[in-house]
Motif scaffolding. Structure first.
Motif, short mmCIF file in Angstrom:
data_model
loop_
_atom_site.label_atom_id
_atom_site.label_comp_id
_atom_site.label_asym_id
_atom_site.label_seq_id
_atom_site.Cartn_x
_atom_site.Cartn_y
_atom_site.Cartn_z
N HIS A 157 0.84 -1.19 0.00
CA HIS A 157 0.00 0.00 0.00
C HIS A 157 0.88 1.25 0.00
N PHE A 158 0.49 2.22 -0.82
CA PHE A 158 1.26 3.44 -1.00
C PHE A 158 0.37 4.65 -0.72
N PRO A 159 0.20 4.98 0.58
CA PRO A 159 -0.72 6.07 0.96
C PRO A 159 -0.40 7.42 0.31
N ALA A 160 0.87 7.74 0.18
CA ALA A 160 1.22 9.04 -0.40
C ALA A 160 0.77 9.16 -1.85
N MET A 161 0.74 8.03 -2.56
CA MET A 161 0.34 8.03 -3.96
C MET A 161 -1.08 7.48 -4.16
N LYS A 162 -1.70 7.06 -3.06
CA LYS A 162 -3.09 6.61 -3.04
C LYS A 162 -3.37 5.43 -3.97
N PHE A 163 -2.55 4.39 -3.83
CA PHE A 163 -2.83 3.16 -4.56
C PHE A 163 -2.31 1.96 -3.79
N SER A 164 -2.86 0.80 -4.12
CA SER A 164 -2.44 -0.47 -3.51
C SER A 164 -2.18 -1.49 -4.61
N LEU A 165 -1.30 -2.43 -4.31
CA LEU A 165 -0.99 -3.54 -5.20
C LEU A 165 -1.29 -4.84 -4.48
N TYR A 166 -1.88 -5.77 -5.19
CA TYR A 166 -2.19 -7.09 -4.66
C TYR A 166 -1.60 -8.12 -5.62
N PHE A 167 -0.74 -8.98 -5.12
CA PHE A 167 -0.09 -9.98 -5.96
C PHE A 167 -0.69 -11.35 -5.64
N LEU A 168 -1.18 -12.03 -6.67
CA LEU A 168 -1.83 -13.31 -6.50
C LEU A 168 -1.21 -14.34 -7.44
N GLY A 169 -1.38 -15.60 -7.08
CA GLY A 169 -0.92 -16.68 -7.92
C GLY A 169 -1.50 -18.00 -7.45
N PHE A 170 -1.14 -19.05 -8.15
CA PHE A 170 -1.61 -20.39 -7.80
C PHE A 170 -0.57 -21.06 -6.93
N GLN A 171 -0.90 -21.23 -5.68
CA GLN A 171 -0.02 -21.88 -4.70
C GLN A 171 -0.92 -22.83 -3.92
N PRO A 172 -0.62 -24.11 -3.95
CA PRO A 172 -1.55 -25.07 -3.34
C PRO A 172 -1.70 -24.96 -1.83
N ASN A 173 -0.69 -24.45 -1.15
CA ASN A 173 -0.73 -24.49 0.31
C ASN A 173 -0.21 -23.18 0.90
N GLU A 174 -1.03 -22.53 1.72
CA GLU A 174 -0.62 -21.28 2.38
C GLU A 174 0.67 -21.48 3.17
N GLY A 175 0.84 -22.67 3.75
CA GLY A 175 2.02 -22.96 4.56
C GLY A 175 3.32 -23.00 3.78
N GLU A 176 3.25 -23.05 2.46
CA GLU A 176 4.45 -23.07 1.64
C GLU A 176 4.99 -21.66 1.36
N MET A 177 4.26 -20.65 1.82
CA MET A 177 4.68 -19.27 1.61
C MET A 177 5.31 -18.73 2.89
N PRO A 178 6.41 -17.97 2.78
CA PRO A 178 7.07 -17.44 3.97
C PRO A 178 6.16 -16.52 4.78
N ASN A 179 6.30 -16.55 6.08
CA ASN A 179 5.53 -15.68 6.97
C ASN A 179 6.21 -14.34 7.21
N ASP A 180 7.54 -14.33 7.23
CA ASP A 180 8.29 -13.10 7.45
C ASP A 180 7.99 -12.13 6.30
N PRO A 181 7.59 -10.88 6.61
CA PRO A 181 7.22 -9.93 5.55
C PRO A 181 8.30 -9.70 4.50
N ASN A 182 9.56 -9.57 4.90
CA ASN A 182 10.64 -9.34 3.93
C ASN A 182 10.89 -10.58 3.08
N GLU A 183 10.88 -11.74 3.70
CA GLU A 183 11.06 -12.98 2.94
C GLU A 183 9.88 -13.19 1.99
N ARG A 184 8.68 -12.83 2.47
CA ARG A 184 7.49 -13.01 1.64
C ARG A 184 7.56 -12.11 0.41
N THR A 185 8.03 -10.87 0.56
CA THR A 185 8.17 -9.97 -0.58
C THR A 185 9.16 -10.54 -1.59
#
Length: 119
Positions: free
Chosen positions: A60-88
């Protein structure tokens, strides 16, 4: 073919147009496609519940008033990193993700429209 006739490519034309990839492109991926969306609540519902995609990351970019949402096909939520930096980092290294761009306020603007690139 007659002048002005409209048709699809023949199998021979397709074969001639498609070449063997250059070896230097072996590790290339098509990382993302971006769609501008009007209502993130409706769009996120559609892509997750109807198409079965998962939300990888939201930014989210409040100063520029827009948000980005990244989606994809991943079979299991647990296979994605929880740490915000690692997740990015992980998100931007996935193949064929969908980026939804929401310019804030468009969900309430009946006249919001985007240029389709064809004029």
């Amino acid at each position: 073919m007659a002048t002005g006739e409209v048709r699809g490519l023949t199998p021979e034309e397709i074969a001639a147009a498609c070449k063997e990839p250059d070896p230097s492109t072996q590790e290339f991926i098509f990382q993302q496609t971006m769609y501008r969306i009007k209502d993130p609540k409706k769009s996120l519902d559609f892509y997750t519940r109807i198409l079965g995609m998962r939300l990888f990351k939201d930014l989210h970019f409040p100063a520029m008033k827009f948000s980005l949402y990244f989606l994809g096909f991943q079979p299991n939520e647990g296979e994605m990193p929880n740490d915000p930096n690692e997740r990015t980092f992980w998100t931007f290294n996935q193949k064929a993700t969908l980026e939804l761009t929401h310019n804030w306020g468009t969900e309430n603007d009946a006249n919001a429209a985007y240029h389709n690139g064809n004029s």
